[in-house]
Every structure is written in C-alpha cells, then in structure tokens.
Scaffold this motif. Structure first.
Motif, short mmCIF file in Angstrom:
data_model
loop_
_atom_site.label_atom_id
_atom_site.label_comp_id
_atom_site.label_asym_id
_atom_site.label_seq_id
_atom_site.Cartn_x
_atom_site.Cartn_y
_atom_site.Cartn_z
N GLU A 189 -34.18 -73.49 45.65
CA GLU A 189 -33.55 -73.87 44.37
C GLU A 189 -32.49 -74.93 44.58
N LEU A 192 -26.03 -75.74 43.93
CA LEU A 192 -25.02 -75.90 42.88
C LEU A 192 -23.68 -76.23 43.52
N GLU A 196 -17.47 -70.27 42.70
CA GLU A 196 -18.22 -69.05 42.39
C GLU A 196 -17.32 -67.99 41.76
N GLN A 278 -23.52 -63.10 39.35
CA GLN A 278 -22.79 -64.01 40.22
C GLN A 278 -23.07 -65.42 39.72
N GLU A 290 -27.09 -65.35 41.16
CA GLU A 290 -27.98 -64.18 41.22
C GLU A 290 -27.41 -63.07 40.35
#
Ligand code: AMP
Ligand code: GLY
Length: 441
Positions: A189, A192, A196, A278, A290
């Motif tokens: 993926e 990013l 966080e 998250q 996730e």
C-alpha cells in the motif's frame, strides 16, 4: 457480577483493574502468571488463551455472566462466537467481525468498495508477479504487510526497512515462502506521511462511544528508529486530543470508525467490543493504517487509567446493546505510559531473566504499575519474549505525567530496555513541527 477476562499482558491488567473498580468478581484465563492480574482475580486458569474448549468450560464452571477478551489471537479463531453460543454475552467481536483486524486485505477492500473516507491506495498480492505489478502501479514508496496477524511486527516500510524495488520484492518473497502472518498473501500500500494516532471506541454493533486519542510509539529505539514492535509506550492529553491533533481531525476519525461499523452491520456482521483505529494524520486528514478488534496495548493503559465511568457496565452494553457516548467518561488528565521490555525486544528478547519491580516505590512516585508478560515463580519475576511492565504517569500536563513515569521506572531493574524519549517535551514539540510541515508541504 462475575466476569471472565482473557489475557495476561499489560492491556489485560489494565482491563482487570478497571473491572475491579466497577466491583466485578473477576475470573481470568491467561498463559503467563501475571501477578497484578492474579492479585485482583477471584481465580485464574493458566492455559493457552487459544484453547477455546478449555476457556469456555472454565467460564461455564465459574458461572460468569459476561466475558471480555484482551488479545487478538483468540478472537481470530472465534472465542466470542464460542462463548456466546454457550450463553455468555461477550464484549468482544466474533471471528467474522474481527476480520477488521485479522485480514488486512478484507479491511482495505471493504473501505475501497464503499469508497470510504480514510481509505488509501493498495494492492493485494498472492504471488510475485502480482507483487511486481503492485510496485509498477503504486511506485516504490510503499509499505509491505502480510495480510494476517503478526503482532505488529510484520510491516516493512520503504525508506526505513526497504530501500529499493529489490528489497520490496525480497520481503514479498519471504512472506510468500514463510507464510508470514499465516497465509501466502500480502498487502502492498501507499506509504503515508504524517503523524500517527490511535482512536479507540466502545461499540455495541451500531453505536460508538469514542475515547481520548493516544499516540503509541511502535519503533523499538529512541528517535523512532529500529524494528516495529507491539508498542513501546504512549501518551494522551487531558482534552482527549493530541498536541498535533485538532478537534475536527478527531471527529473525522470518529466518522471513519462509525462508517466501518455501519458497513459491517450492513454485511450482517455486527461489531461488538472495543474498536481500535490506527490513523495517520496526513495533509488530507486522517487515513487508516489499520484497525484492531480490541484495545491497544499499551493504549488501553492510558485510557483505562483515567476512565471514570463504570467499565463493567460499559462492557455489558457493548455485549448487549445500549452504548451511548455519555457512557465513556474520562477524567480530564494527561497520561504517559512507558513500557519496560526485555533487552533485545524487537529482535531477540532476553527471555527468562529475572526482573525486579518495586511496587511500593513505584506507588510512592504516584505512578500506576501494570504488569505485562512476566511470569511469577516462587516469589520472583522472570521476563518472557514480550513486554514486561507498563508504567503510567497521570497529571494535568503531558510533561508532568512523563516525569512521574520516568521517576517510577528507576524502581525496575534487570536486563531491560525503555524508550525514555516517549512523552518528553522536545519530542512532542518535534511532532507538532512535523505535522505543521506536512500540512504546509
Ligand atoms: P501496523 O502493524 O499496520 O500497525 O503497522 C506498523 C507500523 O508501520 C505503523 O505503526 C506505521 O508506523 C507503519 N505503517 C503501516 N502502514 C503504513 C502506511 N501505509 N504508511 C506509512 N506507515 C505505515
Ligand atoms: N499498540 C498497538 C496495538 O495494540 O496493536
């Protein structure tokens, strides 16, 4: 009320303390002899938490009327399904609902199909040809994750653990060959960029009661370097936000969680229990890294140290319905949790070593101690391969909570490691600066 709690880590010690404050009689199944949990419980079964027939038989024998599950492994194989089939309401999700954590491909596809906010670009790959095509499509700035559970340790990030296309493909090959995460499937993926944060919410299948936001530190070493771990420590801020997280970012994350729970309900898979989101706060707002089908560990220790509503009552409502945002009351205090871990944790833990924890001195510093994956034998404590103890400072300001935790950690000794930087003022300031750069960049 008699309640079964499953799990023997720091998260579960925090769960058990909160249930005890609600006046519950607690029965526990755990694989290690956690002395903090053992002290609070009426009775403990030392057994594998994934031995479902044994756990259910124990719950029935003790006549519990509610169950709460800490770790993900028993959820994945349907502990909540089995307990509910035995007539025990459970404040944790069924195996089908827990796929939100146990299958990263399921979750990414669910968000994509419904074009939900917070979704990101991804490719699910079942072989090397698909993995190569994923890099062609997404570029090299990607993150590679086994689709199944790896205890937070299976994720590799371009620019940190993977430096080239060759590295990405080599790790993909390793996931396929070794079936890391339990199957030969992975998700590649987009990487990013941002800060966080964790958002946890109590959930009854349709309604959500969100908790204060928390920031965990996944990397083993100070300065956010080294391998990914289960989490080295975490902090929360008195107003429920974080130094870099605004009210509107927080609300956007709550909306994403609400949409996911709604989508699961529409599929006929009600999500009951604590839902953990998250997120990466990016230039475009919060994006999903996730979901977990449970409390976070360490994040549970932050929020459950300041919960001031009836936690057992909330668990009843998660299992039986009726959760409302009013239920989640938290003291307006900041928290800093630092995990004491065995030396080498993240690569090769020094397990089986004696660790000395001076409970009285820690309480004297005003800190809260949660025992984690240690074993008590003949009055002495020994490390396992997992994290050993969580120490939480609570104060109005994050910096003061940090100082309390730090002072208390001096009363733990042995072959241990701690990330002293978590919650320190300069680290918090750097996060705010980083987020400003991300927003402006
Ligand atoms: P996970 O096990 O999915 O929580 O991932 C572990 C860590 O890897 C996260 O805490 C992030 O630091 C990092 N990570 C996971 N996914 C991404 C992503 N898409 N972009 C950037 N970092 C990520
Ligand atoms: N702290 C991250 C987790 O519980 O998975």
């Amino acid at each position: 009320m008699k309640i079964l709690a499953v799990g023997g880590g720091g998260r579960e010690h925090a769960i058990v303390e909160a249930l005890a404050r609600s006046g519950a009689d607690i029965y526990v199944c755990m694989k290690n002899n956690n002395p903090g949990i053992a002290k609070r419980a009426k009775d403990c079964l030392l057994a594998e938490e994934t031995d479902l027939p044994k756990v259910v038989e124990y719950a029935m024998a003790k006549g519990v009327s509610l169950a709460v599950i800490g770790p993900e492994a028993p959820l994945e194989i349907g502990i909540a399904d089995k307990l509910e089939a035995a007539g025990i309401p459970t404040a944790s999700p069924t195996a089908a609902a827990a796929r939100i954590e146990t299958s990263k491909s399921f979750t990414r596809r669910l968000m994509e199909e419904r074009r939900m906010n917070g979704r990101i670009r991804f490719v699910v790959a079942d072989d090397m040809v698909a993995a190569g095509r994923a890099i062609d499509e997404l570029g090299e700035s990607v993150v590679v994750k086994p689709t199944g559970l790896t205890g937070g340790k299976g994720v590799k990030v371009f620019g940190e653990h993977l430096m080239s296309r060759k590295d990405i493909l080599a790790y993909a090959g390793e996931i396929f060959d070794k079936r890391i995460g339990g199957s030969a499937q992975l998700v590649i993926e987009e990487k990013l960029v941002g800060e966080e944060f964790t958002l946890q919410a109590f959930c009854d299948g349709s309604r959500l009661a969100p908790m204060p936001a928390v920031q965990d530190h996944k990397r083993a070493f100070e300065g956010d370097t080294g391998p990914n771990t289960g989490g080295m420590g975490s902090y929360s801020q008195a107003d429920g936000l974080l130094p870099f997280l605004s009210r509107s970012d927080y609300d956007d994350a709550v909306d994403i969680m609400r949409n996911v729970v709604g989508a699961l309900r529409e599929m006929g898979t009600e999500y009951k229990g604590t839902l953990y989101g998250q997120f990466m706060l990016t230039k475009e707002g919060p994006k999903v890294i996730e979901f977990n089908a449970r409390f976070g560990d360490p994040e549970a220790m932050n929020v459950l140290s300041i919960i001031d509503s009836d936690f057992a009552g909330i668990c009843e409502k998660m299992a039986g319905g009726g959760v409302s945002p009013k239920d989640a009351g938290f003291a307006p205090r900041s928290t800093v949790c630092k995990y004491v871990v065995p030396e080498g944790y993240g690569t090769k833990s020094m397990a089986g070593e004696e660790i000395r924890i001076d409970e009285t001195a820690i309480a004297g510093e005003g800190a809260v101690l949660y025992y984690a994956n240690v074993n008590e034998k003949d009055g002495r404590l020994y490390t396992t391969t997992s994290r050993s103890a969580g120490i939480v400072g609570v104060a109005d300001q994050i910096e003061d909570a940090e100082a309390i935790a730090e002072n208390a950690i001096r009363h733990v000794s042995g072959r241990i490691a701690v990330r002293h930087d978590i919650g320190k003022k300069d680290v918090l300031d750097a996060r705010v600066r980083h987020m400003r750069e991300v927003r402006e960049g």
